[in-house]
Design an enzyme around this catalytic site. Structure first.
Site, PDB file in Angstrom:
ATOM      1  N   ASN A   1      -2.311  -1.264  75.331  1.00 55.91           N
ATOM      2  CA  ASN A   1      -1.643  -2.294  74.535  1.00 55.91           C
ATOM      3  C   ASN A   1      -0.132  -2.084  74.636  1.00 55.91           C
ATOM      4  O   ASN A   1       0.379  -1.033  74.230  1.00 55.91           O
ATOM      5  CB  ASN A   1      -2.123  -2.196  73.080  1.00 55.91           C
ATOM      6  CG  ASN A   1      -1.497  -3.273  72.211  1.00 55.91           C
ATOM      7  OD1 ASN A   1      -0.293  -3.508  72.285  1.00 55.91           O
ATOM      8  ND2 ASN A   1      -2.296  -3.922  71.389  1.00 55.91           N
TER       9      ASN A   1
ATOM     10  N   ASP B   1       2.277  -4.079  73.340  1.00 52.03           N
ATOM     11  CA  ASP B   1       3.044  -4.813  72.309  1.00 52.03           C
ATOM     12  C   ASP B   1       4.371  -4.144  71.992  1.00 52.03           C
ATOM     13  O   ASP B   1       5.383  -4.809  71.767  1.00 52.03           O
ATOM     14  CB  ASP B   1       2.264  -4.872  70.981  1.00 52.03           C
ATOM     15  CG  ASP B   1       1.062  -5.786  71.043  1.00 52.03           C
ATOM     16  OD1 ASP B   1       0.924  -6.523  72.034  1.00 52.03           O
ATOM     17  OD2 ASP B   1       0.254  -5.746  70.088  1.00 52.03           O
ATOM     18  N   HIS B   2       4.343  -2.795  71.928  1.00 48.03           N
ATOM     19  CA  HIS B   2       5.535  -2.124  71.418  1.00 48.03           C
ATOM     20  C   HIS B   2       6.657  -1.979  72.446  1.00 48.03           C
ATOM     21  O   HIS B   2       7.765  -1.596  72.086  1.00 48.03           O
ATOM     22  CB  HIS B   2       5.154  -0.808  70.735  1.00 48.03           C
ATOM     23  CG  HIS B   2       4.302  -1.080  69.521  1.00 48.03           C
ATOM     24  ND1 HIS B   2       4.695  -1.982  68.554  1.00 48.03           N
ATOM     25  CD2 HIS B   2       3.070  -0.644  69.160  1.00 48.03           C
ATOM     26  CE1 HIS B   2       3.738  -2.068  67.631  1.00 48.03           C
ATOM     27  NE2 HIS B   2       2.751  -1.272  67.977  1.00 48.03           N
TER      28      HIS B   2
ATOM     29  N   ARG C   1      16.482  -5.857  69.599  1.00 48.53           N
ATOM     30  CA  ARG C   1      17.804  -6.330  69.991  1.00 48.53           C
ATOM     31  C   ARG C   1      17.846  -7.841  70.229  1.00 48.53           C
ATOM     32  O   ARG C   1      18.908  -8.410  70.426  1.00 48.53           O
ATOM     33  CB  ARG C   1      18.242  -5.623  71.285  1.00 48.53           C
ATOM     34  CG  ARG C   1      18.915  -4.315  71.057  1.00 48.53           C
ATOM     35  CD  ARG C   1      20.253  -4.541  70.366  1.00 48.53           C
ATOM     36  NE  ARG C   1      20.737  -3.345  69.739  1.00 48.53           N
ATOM     37  CZ  ARG C   1      21.581  -2.497  70.293  1.00 48.53           C
ATOM     38  NH1 ARG C   1      22.024  -2.694  71.506  1.00 48.53           N
ATOM     39  NH2 ARG C   1      21.980  -1.446  69.623  1.00 48.53           N
TER      40      ARG C   1
ATOM     41  N   HIS D   1      -1.043  -8.574  71.805  1.00 50.23           N
ATOM     42  CA  HIS D   1      -1.415  -9.362  70.624  1.00 50.23           C
ATOM     43  C   HIS D   1      -0.379 -10.473  70.463  1.00 50.23           C
ATOM     44  O   HIS D   1       0.790 -10.204  70.192  1.00 50.23           O
ATOM     45  CB  HIS D   1      -1.419  -8.433  69.399  1.00 50.23           C
ATOM     46  CG  HIS D   1      -1.941  -9.073  68.144  1.00 50.23           C
ATOM     47  ND1 HIS D   1      -2.252  -8.335  67.025  1.00 50.23           N
ATOM     48  CD2 HIS D   1      -2.210 -10.354  67.818  1.00 50.23           C
ATOM     49  CE1 HIS D   1      -2.688  -9.147  66.067  1.00 50.23           C
ATOM     50  NE2 HIS D   1      -2.655 -10.388  66.531  1.00 50.23           N
TER      51      HIS D   1
ATOM     52  N   ARG E   1       0.940 -12.747  68.189  1.00 47.06           N
ATOM     53  CA  ARG E   1       0.905 -13.003  66.748  1.00 47.06           C
ATOM     54  C   ARG E   1       1.547 -14.331  66.402  1.00 47.06           C
ATOM     55  O   ARG E   1       2.451 -14.791  67.100  1.00 47.06           O
ATOM     56  CB  ARG E   1       1.652 -11.891  66.003  1.00 47.06           C
ATOM     57  CG  ARG E   1       0.885 -10.604  65.916  1.00 47.06           C
ATOM     58  CD  ARG E   1       1.682  -9.573  65.152  1.00 47.06           C
ATOM     59  NE  ARG E   1       0.840  -8.449  64.803  1.00 47.06           N
ATOM     60  CZ  ARG E   1       0.131  -8.379  63.686  1.00 47.06           C
ATOM     61  NH1 ARG E   1       0.187  -9.333  62.792  1.00 47.06           N
ATOM     62  NH2 ARG E   1      -0.626  -7.330  63.440  1.00 47.06           N
TER      63      ARG E   1
ATOM     64  N   HIS F   1       6.507  -9.516  68.384  1.00 43.88           N
ATOM     65  CA  HIS F   1       6.749  -8.772  69.640  1.00 43.88           C
ATOM     66  C   HIS F   1       6.415  -9.629  70.863  1.00 43.88           C
ATOM     67  O   HIS F   1       7.296 -10.118  71.534  1.00 43.88           O
ATOM     68  CB  HIS F   1       6.062  -7.396  69.653  1.00 43.88           C
ATOM     69  CG  HIS F   1       4.697  -7.326  69.006  1.00 43.88           C
ATOM     70  ND1 HIS F   1       3.660  -8.168  69.348  1.00 43.88           N
ATOM     71  CD2 HIS F   1       4.204  -6.488  68.053  1.00 43.88           C
ATOM     72  CE1 HIS F   1       2.593  -7.843  68.642  1.00 43.88           C
ATOM     73  NE2 HIS F   1       2.885  -6.846  67.821  1.00 43.88           N
TER      74      HIS F   1
ATOM     75  N   GLU G   1      -5.226 -10.275  72.132  1.00 41.67           N
ATOM     76  CA  GLU G   1      -5.722 -10.296  70.748  1.00 41.67           C
ATOM     77  C   GLU G   1      -5.134 -11.517  70.060  1.00 41.67           C
ATOM     78  O   GLU G   1      -3.924 -11.746  70.131  1.00 41.67           O
ATOM     79  CB  GLU G   1      -5.272  -9.031  70.013  1.00 41.67           C
ATOM     80  CG  GLU G   1      -5.849  -7.764  70.605  1.00 41.67           C
ATOM     81  CD  GLU G   1      -5.152  -6.530  70.052  1.00 41.67           C
ATOM     82  OE1 GLU G   1      -4.267  -6.655  69.187  1.00 41.67           O
ATOM     83  OE2 GLU G   1      -5.494  -5.437  70.498  1.00 41.67           O
TER      84      GLU G   1
ATOM     85  N   THR H   1       0.427  -3.695  60.986  1.00 40.97           N
ATOM     86  CA  THR H   1      -0.458  -3.762  62.143  1.00 40.97           C
ATOM     87  C   THR H   1      -1.797  -4.306  61.654  1.00 40.97           C
ATOM     88  O   THR H   1      -1.987  -4.469  60.447  1.00 40.97           O
ATOM     89  CB  THR H   1      -0.597  -2.358  62.807  1.00 40.97           C
ATOM     90  OG1 THR H   1      -1.459  -2.468  63.946  1.00 40.97           O
ATOM     91  CG2 THR H   1      -1.160  -1.328  61.854  1.00 40.97           C
TER      92      THR H   1
ATOM     93  N   HIS I   1      -7.719   1.176  67.901  1.00 37.40           N
ATOM     94  CA  HIS I   1      -6.818   1.173  66.749  1.00 37.40           C
ATOM     95  C   HIS I   1      -6.628   2.593  66.233  1.00 37.40           C
ATOM     96  O   HIS I   1      -7.584   3.239  65.822  1.00 37.40           O
ATOM     97  CB  HIS I   1      -7.281   0.268  65.613  1.00 37.40           C
ATOM     98  CG  HIS I   1      -6.104  -0.296  64.867  1.00 37.40           C
ATOM     99  ND1 HIS I   1      -5.325   0.481  64.064  1.00 37.40           N
ATOM    100  CD2 HIS I   1      -5.547  -1.524  64.883  1.00 37.40           C
ATOM    101  CE1 HIS I   1      -4.340  -0.268  63.596  1.00 37.40           C
ATOM    102  NE2 HIS I   1      -4.434  -1.480  64.079  1.00 37.40           N
ATOM    103  N   GLY I   2      -5.384   3.033  66.306  1.00 41.79           N
ATOM    104  CA  GLY I   2      -5.043   4.358  65.781  1.00 41.79           C
ATOM    105  C   GLY I   2      -5.466   5.519  66.667  1.00 41.79           C
ATOM    106  O   GLY I   2      -5.389   6.670  66.244  1.00 41.79           O
TER     107      GLY I   2
ATOM    108  N   GLY J   1      -2.509   1.615  72.132  1.00 40.75           N
ATOM    109  CA  GLY J   1      -1.145   1.150  72.311  1.00 40.75           C
ATOM    110  C   GLY J   1      -0.078   2.090  71.826  1.00 40.75           C
ATOM    111  O   GLY J   1       0.598   2.769  72.597  1.00 40.75           O
ATOM    112  N   HIS J   2       0.068   2.168  70.498  1.00 43.58           N
ATOM    113  CA  HIS J   2       1.220   2.841  69.904  1.00 43.58           C
ATOM    114  C   HIS J   2       1.426   4.265  70.420  1.00 43.58           C
ATOM    115  O   HIS J   2       2.546   4.657  70.766  1.00 43.58           O
ATOM    116  CB  HIS J   2       1.075   2.826  68.371  1.00 43.58           C
ATOM    117  CG  HIS J   2       2.278   3.314  67.654  1.00 43.58           C
ATOM    118  ND1 HIS J   2       2.460   4.641  67.341  1.00 43.58           N
ATOM    119  CD2 HIS J   2       3.382   2.663  67.210  1.00 43.58           C
ATOM    120  CE1 HIS J   2       3.614   4.779  66.723  1.00 43.58           C
ATOM    121  NE2 HIS J   2       4.195   3.597  66.630  1.00 43.58           N
TER     122      HIS J   2
HETATM  123  N1  PXP Z   1      -7.284  -2.932  69.047  1.00 40.13           N
HETATM  124  C1  PXP Z   1      -6.874  -3.908  68.206  1.00 40.13           C
HETATM  125  C2  PXP Z   1      -7.827  -4.987  67.870  1.00 40.13           C
HETATM  126  C3  PXP Z   1      -5.568  -3.922  67.683  1.00 40.13           C
HETATM  127  O1  PXP Z   1      -5.192  -4.902  66.834  1.00 40.13           O
HETATM  128  C4  PXP Z   1      -4.684  -2.907  68.060  1.00 40.13           C
HETATM  129  C5  PXP Z   1      -3.268  -2.935  67.547  1.00 40.13           C
HETATM  130  O2  PXP Z   1      -2.607  -4.051  68.054  1.00 40.13           O
HETATM  131  C6  PXP Z   1      -5.137  -1.900  68.953  1.00 40.13           C
HETATM  132  C7  PXP Z   1      -6.447  -1.931  69.417  1.00 40.13           C
HETATM  133  C8  PXP Z   1      -4.257  -0.783  69.394  1.00 40.13           C
HETATM  134  O3  PXP Z   1      -3.933   0.004  68.292  1.00 40.13           O
HETATM  135  P1  PXP Z   1      -2.892   1.196  68.417  1.00 40.13           P
HETATM  136  O4  PXP Z   1      -1.564   0.583  68.717  1.00 40.13           O
HETATM  137  O5  PXP Z   1      -2.958   1.867  67.088  1.00 40.13           O
HETATM  138  O6  PXP Z   1      -3.354   2.076  69.559  1.00 40.13           O
END
Ligand code: PXP
Length: 232
Positions: free
Chosen positions: A6, A8-9, A17, A42, A44, A49, A69, A99, A187-188, A209-210
């Site tokens: 992921n 996104d970040h 910026r 994602h 949004r 982002h 997503e 998130t 996630h996480g 992702g993160h």
């Molecule tokens: N899966 C889903 C459905 C998410 O919404 C996210 C966060 O955007 C992730 C996975 C990835 O999560 P993380 O950034 O905590 O790894």
């Protein structure tokens, strides 16, 4: 085990910026070169982002797989069905959240979810429901006729004693697989907690992702992705 990264970040840093770099589309090249299965973003409603432009360019240039997503929002759905990425994961979305906060409420939103799934399928987009590892919920998934579920590992990632949560995720994965569903999780997840989830044989894909983007700041994106692939 497939790794969807992921990114996104990368876009979060860009938006800090409000200029045009760093570009998530450029980041995706390095993620692919490192051997990831695909890219996840994602889109949004608040465009905090990822932007429509990113999804379009990623879809046009990726050599691997694009998973987007999205919430059940009508405007977002219209954008996605016109771009037609390979896959979509339906997630709940709250403007104020930092998130994604939990899995979809597939009991409360049966009809809206079915409608969105139908449209995605008509456009040839593989569809996933982001869901809590709850047996009663998983039992309801077949009626939505989706291709896959993504198990929310957020609670797991916050647990001190992971034993019960790993069991819950394993049971959910076994049940979903018995219905012929593909099972993903995410996630996480990070470099310290991803392994026990990766060891659940029913899970075929992790979306992370993160932690990867965070590590990339220190070691570079290719190395951060490679280290995660090795780990899982
Ligand atoms: N899966 C889903 C459905 C998410 O919404 C996210 C966060 O955007 C992730 C996975 C990835 O999560 P993380 O950034 O905590 O790894």
């Amino acid at each position: 085990m497939r790794l969807g990264v992921n990114i996104d970040h990368i876009a979060t840093i860009r938006e800090a910026r409000g200029i045009d770099s760093p570009d998530p589309v450029q980041a995706a090249v390095f993620v692919e070169l490192a051997g990831a299965y695909g890219i996840t973003v994602h889109l949004r409603q608040d465009r905090r982002h990822i932007k429509e432009r990113d999804v379009k360019l990623l879809n046009a240039t990726l050599k691997t797989h694009l998973n987007v997503e999205i919430s059940l929002n009508k405007e977002i759905l219209e954008i996605i069905t016109s771009i037609k990425p390979g896959a979509c994961c339906l997630v709940p979305e709250r403007i104020e959240e930092i998130t994604t906060e939990g899995g979809l409420n597939i009991i409360k939103f049966i009809e809206p979810i079915k409608k969105v799934v139908k449209e995605l399928k008509e456009n040839g987009i593989k569809t996933t429901l982001f869901i809590e590892p709850d047996e009663e919920l998983i039992k309801r998934v077949p009626e939505f006729e989706v291709d896959a579920i993504e198990i929310n590992t957020n609670k797991y990632s916050e647990c001190k004693d992971i034993t019960n949560e790993v069991k819950r995720i394993k049971n959910a994965a076994v049940l979903a697989k018995s219905f012929g569903l593909e099972v993903h999780a995410g996630h996480g997840l990070n470099y310290y907690n991803a392994k026990p989830i990766a060891e659940i044989s029913e899970i075929e894909e992790l979306n992370i992702g993160h932690s990867i983007i965070g590590r990339a700041v220190f070691v570079g994106l290719e190395r951060a992705v490679k280290e995660m692939i090795e780990l899982i």
